[in-house]
Design an enzyme around this catalytic site. Structure first.
Site, mmCIF file in Angstrom:
data_model
loop_
_atom_site.group_PDB
_atom_site.id
_atom_site.type_symbol
_atom_site.label_atom_id
_atom_site.label_comp_id
_atom_site.label_asym_id
_atom_site.label_seq_id
_atom_site.Cartn_x
_atom_site.Cartn_y
_atom_site.Cartn_z
ATOM 1 N N SER A 40 52.885 47.307 34.483
ATOM 2 C CA SER A 40 52.274 48.340 35.312
ATOM 3 C C SER A 40 52.660 48.114 36.762
ATOM 4 O O SER A 40 52.990 46.988 37.164
ATOM 5 C CB SER A 40 50.740 48.260 35.162
ATOM 6 O OG SER A 40 50.082 48.931 36.209
ATOM 7 N N TYR A 79 43.248 42.723 35.612
ATOM 8 C CA TYR A 79 44.363 43.471 35.021
ATOM 9 C C TYR A 79 45.635 43.290 35.843
ATOM 10 O O TYR A 79 46.713 43.026 35.301
ATOM 11 C CB TYR A 79 43.997 44.947 34.928
ATOM 12 C CG TYR A 79 45.073 45.820 34.319
ATOM 13 C CD1 TYR A 79 45.206 45.938 32.937
ATOM 14 C CD2 TYR A 79 45.954 46.544 35.127
ATOM 15 C CE1 TYR A 79 46.182 46.739 32.377
ATOM 16 C CE2 TYR A 79 46.938 47.344 34.578
ATOM 17 C CZ TYR A 79 47.044 47.442 33.203
ATOM 18 O OH TYR A 79 48.034 48.242 32.648
#
Length: 225
Positions: free
Chosen positions: A143, A156
């Protein structure tokens, strides 16, 4: 004949979203797909979609990839069904909010376990067979938060940064065995984790390309959609 004809691909988080779209796309290209995930019913739905189209062979293995024993059991079953493992897609993820100041140890540990330790365990598990075959293609789904972080998503972001580092390290260590490892950032997808974005099927062509790279192909890179 598809570009992945006869290849065996393990896909984590295969019950929904990008994992499901990838499993279907890979099956359409002739791959045998192993579907990993924690929710059996979702994995079976993916397998049913593949079966309905008559496009390939799938194996459903409910697995918590953050649990070493479950990963070991899954690998034993895979070895009983397939002679080799050619492709690993580390797609399973947990996308939960939490600032550094507010995250509990348990919340931090859970997200790191799913987003980073799980891919490590699966990668470690497949490497012996890939080395034996002198062939492997590993794709870790990352990501943009890996490099720029994001306020409110501390665990995350940190896990994805670690995953990209793991990718580069694996690429360096396994180059002599024609095992190529790359990260792939699909951008924002419309999945259970995100209500808006691209349909996951839009990016599967990129994953097929990375999964079928020739000997000497790119490794240790991060590809962005």
């Amino acid at each position: 004949m598809g570009i992945l004809d006869g290849r065996t691909a393990i896909i984590s988080g295969a019950g929904t979203g990008l994992g499901r779209a990838t499993a279907i796309a890979f099956a359409q290209e002739g791959a045998h797909v192993v579907l990993l995930g924690r929710r059996t019913i979702k994995l079976e739905e993916t397998a049913a979609l593949i079966a309905q189209e008559g496009i390939g062979q799938s194996l459903v293995l409910p697995t918590d990839i953050a649990d070493p024993k479950q990963v070991e059991q899954a690998m034993e079953t895979i070895a009983q069904n397939f002679e080799r493992i050619d492709i690993l897609i580390n797609n399973a993820a947990s996308f939960e909010p939490g600032q550094v100041i507010e995250l509990t140890y348990e919340e931090w540990t859970r997200q790191i376990a799913i987003n980073l330790t799980g891919p490590f365990l699966l990668t470690k598990a497949v490497l012996p067979l890939m080395r034996q075959a002198h062939y492997g293609r590993i794709i870790n789904i990352t990501s943009g938060l890996a490099w720029n972080g994001a306020g409110g998503y501390a665990a995350y972001s940190a896990a994805k940064a670690g995953l990209e580092s793991l990718t580069r390290t694996t690429a360096d260590e396994e180059l002599d065995y024609d095992i190529l490892a790359n990260s792939y950032n699909p951008g924002t997808l419309r999945t259970e984790m995100h209500a808006t974005g691209k349909d996951p099927s839009v990016v599967t062509a990129d994953l097929i390309r990375l999964a079928s790279l020739p000997q000497g192909g790119a490794t240790g890179t991060t590809v962005v959609y």
